[in-house]
Design a protein around this motif. Structure first.
Motif, PDB file in Angstrom:
ATOM      1  N   SER A   1       1.213  -1.087   0.251  1.00  0.00           N
ATOM      2  CA  SER A   1      -0.034  -0.426  -0.207  1.00  0.00           C
ATOM      3  C   SER A   1       0.968   1.168   0.178  1.00  0.00           C
ATOM      4  N   VAL A   2       0.410   2.077  -0.931  1.00  0.00           N
ATOM      5  CA  VAL A   2       1.088   2.786  -1.232  1.00  0.00           C
ATOM      6  C   VAL A   2       0.680   4.720  -1.207  1.00  0.00           C
ATOM      7  N   PRO A   3       0.645   5.091  -0.017  1.00  0.00           N
ATOM      8  CA  PRO A   3      -0.991   6.633  -0.006  1.00  0.00           C
ATOM      9  C   PRO A   3       0.100   7.876  -0.908  1.00  0.00           C
ATOM     10  N   LEU A   4      -0.523   7.958  -1.630  1.00  0.00           N
ATOM     11  CA  LEU A   4      -0.066   9.514  -2.812  1.00  0.00           C
ATOM     12  C   LEU A   4      -0.781  10.850  -2.069  1.00  0.00           C
ATOM     13  N   LEU A   5      -0.140  10.849  -1.210  1.00  0.00           N
ATOM     14  CA  LEU A   5      -0.688  11.997   0.027  1.00  0.00           C
ATOM     15  C   LEU A   5      -0.519  13.714  -1.192  1.00  0.00           C
ATOM     16  N   PHE A   6      -1.645  15.096  -1.181  1.00  0.00           N
ATOM     17  CA  PHE A   6      -1.572  16.088  -1.612  1.00  0.00           C
ATOM     18  C   PHE A   6      -2.283  16.144  -0.530  1.00  0.00           C
ATOM     19  N   ASP A   7      -2.085  17.939  -0.806  1.00  0.00           N
ATOM     20  CA  ASP A   7      -3.000  19.283  -1.193  1.00  0.00           C
ATOM     21  C   ASP A   7      -3.822  18.972  -1.873  1.00  0.00           C
ATOM     22  N   ARG A   8      -5.034  18.852  -1.442  1.00  0.00           N
ATOM     23  CA  ARG A   8      -6.940  18.834  -2.188  1.00  0.00           C
ATOM     24  C   ARG A   8      -6.777  20.213  -3.068  1.00  0.00           C
ATOM     25  N   GLY A   9      -5.934  21.124  -1.723  1.00  0.00           N
ATOM     26  CA  GLY A   9      -7.227  22.721  -1.879  1.00  0.00           C
ATOM     27  C   GLY A   9      -5.433  23.080  -3.267  1.00  0.00           C
ATOM     28  N   ASP A  10      -5.244  22.325  -3.553  1.00  0.00           N
ATOM     29  CA  ASP A  10      -3.522  22.106  -4.493  1.00  0.00           C
ATOM     30  C   ASP A  10      -3.898  22.168  -5.860  1.00  0.00           C
ATOM     31  N   GLU A  11      -4.193  22.896  -6.807  1.00  0.00           N
ATOM     32  CA  GLU A  11      -4.296  21.800  -7.881  1.00  0.00           C
ATOM     33  C   GLU A  11      -2.760  21.347  -8.808  1.00  0.00           C
TER      34      GLU A  11
END
Length: 562
Positions: A468-478
């Motif tokens: 399992s590899v979570p690709l994490l990002f700030d959803r408010g940053d397009e």
């Protein structure tokens, strides 16, 4: 209110007539209009957007049957969810536009429990926490099949997704013995032995008689499962967790061999074993340090090394547990020590009593040493609770890493709270060269797309890892959302070229894998046409879109891996 656009090239369903029928059945308050439905169910950690023309809130299996009959009569596609907390796999979003969401969370009864055999029959809305509370109230000595998705997630939904955990029965669908589902025409499917009137033995024996058909309802679109029986693991009289670390990443192949030997020698006694790289453990341990991220958009390797030394996190960290009679656990500890100790730099065993003592001692320690000690003690106690079948939201915290940690709101809801998350979850043969090749693939691909490579490998058997590899990002940053979507596409495509296929897909990746020209997916399409010729239930989900008359809409997908 505008109706959802019907998929192009298909006859338009009569949504207005269906809505009238559903209101007559459920009342207006349980038939949500499009704006409310999209606010409640359209928020997704992957940042995708779906057109959801309505949402329905049934409270019984009888109502589900009538909902499906109306949908079938009016030819309106519907999409069932259990609790809608499918974080990183679409959350509550349908696979295509124009589907009416059927929220089954109000079907939350535990219908039957056999304390002699440990068999529980439950509905889709029963969560990990609800089952734990039920077992606690009755003093029943069984474990909840916990997952990292948290206490608010559906037991039934996770089993249907073929999810897994690290309690004794790691493969959660393996524990399912029978189920009941509403087919796309409104008729009811029951497991084979129940059809013969042998409901009690049907709940006790998974395979039934004749062709095994229960499996088509997992990762499928053939009906709405309204009840399921699972065999629960009995709470052991003996238990010990074990933790280990490896300093040199160049010795990963040796560690993989040792883990495989432990699983093979102690099958039935040892839990699934987790391996986590330093990046993954740091994301679970420290606040995200944006000040260290430069033009590369990821933490520089030197800082990852430095933080690892500072927090005593080695290149690889692992965890597992032993279950059984005390004498069995004691013997298994000796075997684990014999097999693992030569392959690691640190190995220790932990019981709940010892973890509690560690927490008390760290509370008395001053300064930085005390702070770190308390952090380690809390992490160990949380890990042991999950291994003992106690629901916890501790694994959800990693989803908030890029946001600076979870908010004060409880329960945690990564979609509501703005987390950006897409799961990449391939299967990896439990062979050292394959694992090393896989780790290199994920690390290089993630870094090339400006994503932190957070890798976990979990043994599904002595033969296979699920990663399992979570690709994490700030959803408010397009820009971050675009990078995450591109990274997922590259991981998926390049991983398939290397032989690493996902065991599970987010909905907007279906069309990259579900190929109607292959023999396997062609057969799935034939089954879908036979059972659901009008594409009523979950069109586009693990079935070729050309398998039924409706086809996919264009989708209002933002940053979706198409």
């Amino acid at each position: 209110m505008r109706d959802a656009p019907h998929p192009p090239g298909s006859p338009a369903g009569d949504l207005a007539a269906a809505r009238e029928g559903w209101i007559a059945l459920l009342g207006e308050e349980r038939v949500l209009p499009q704006d409310v439905a999209e606010r409640r169910y359209g928020i997704c950690t992957a940042g995708i957007r779906r057109t959801i023309p309505a949402a329905l809130l049934p409270a019984s299996d009888v109502e589900v049957i009538e909902i499906v009959r109306i949908a079938h009569r009016c030819r309106v596609p519907i999409y069932p969810i259990s609790t809608g907390h499918n974080w990183g796999y679409g959350t509550a979003n349908p696979a295509v536009d124009g589907c009416v969401v059927v929220d089954l969370s109000r079907l939350d009864r535990i219908l039957d429990f056999d304390p002699e055999l440990g068999l529980v029959t439950l509905e889709p809305g029963v969560t990990q926490q609800a089952l734990a509370d039920f077992l606690d109230r009755g003093g029943h000595p069984f474990l909840v099949p916990t997952t990292g998705a948290g206490p608010t997630c559906s037991i039934l939904g996770n089993a249907l997704e073929r999810g897994y955990g690290i309690t004794p029965v790691a493969d959660h669908f393996a524990a399912v013995t029978s189920l009941e589902a509403v087919l796309p025409d409104g008729t009811v499917y029951r497991s084979g032995l129940s059809e013969l009137g042998a409901r009690e033995v049907d709940r006790a024996f998974k395979w039934g008689i004749g062709p095994y058909l229960d499996g088509i309802f997992t990762q499928g679109a053939f009906g709405i499962v309204t009840r399921m029986t699972l065999a629960l693991a009995r709470r052991p009289s003996g238990f010990a967790g074990f933790f280990f670390s490896l300093r040199d990443p160049g010795r990963l192949d040796r560690l993989v061999s040792a883990v495989r030997d432990v699983e093979a020698r102690l099958e039935g006694v040892v839990s699934a074993i987790n391996l986590m790289n330093r990046h993954r453990v740091l994301a679970m341990t420290i606040p995200y340090p944006p000040e260290l991220v430069g033009q590369g958009r990821t933490l520089p390797p030197a800082d990852v090394e430095r933080l690892g030394r500072e927090y005593q996190i080695m290149a690889w960290t692992g965890a597992g547990a032993l279950y059984g009679e005390p004498a069995v656990v004691a013997a298994a500890r000796r075997t684990v020590r014999k097999l693992l100790r030569p392959a690691v730099d640190r190995l220790w065993f932990m019981t709940p009593a010892r973890a509690a003592a560690m927490a008390r001692l760290s509370a008395l320690m001053p300064g930085v040493i005390g702070t770190r000690g308390r952090r380690v003690a809390a992490a160990v106690q949380s890990a042991l609770q999950i291994l003992l079948g106690r629901p916890s939201d501790v694994a959800l915290h990693v989803m908030y890493w890029k946001l600076g940690g979870p908010p004060g709101l409880r329960p945690l809801d990564p979609a509501r709270d703005g987390c950006g998350l897409i799961w990449y979850t391939p299967l990896v043969p439990l062979k050292p060269p394959a694992v090393v090749r896989y780790v290199e693939h994920v690390t290089s691909t993630c870094l090339a797309h400006g994503m932190e490579p957070l890798i976990t490998l979990t043994t599904m058997s002595p033969r296979c890892f699920d990663s399992s590899v979570p690709l994490l990002f700030d959803r408010g940053d397009e820009e971050q959302a675009r990078r995450a979507a591109a990274c997922y596409r590259a991981l998926l495509d390049e991983g398939l070229a290397l032989g690493f296929a996902p065991y599970r897909l987010p909905p907007d990746a279906m069309r990259r894998v579900v190929d109607g020209t292959s023999r396997f997916w062609s057969l799935v399409g034939s089954l879908k046409r036979a059972i659901d010729p009008d594409g009523i239930v979950a069109p586009g989900r693990y079935a070729p879109l050309g398998a039924t008359r409706p086809s996919a809409g264009t989708g209002l997908i933002r940053s979706a891996p198409e």
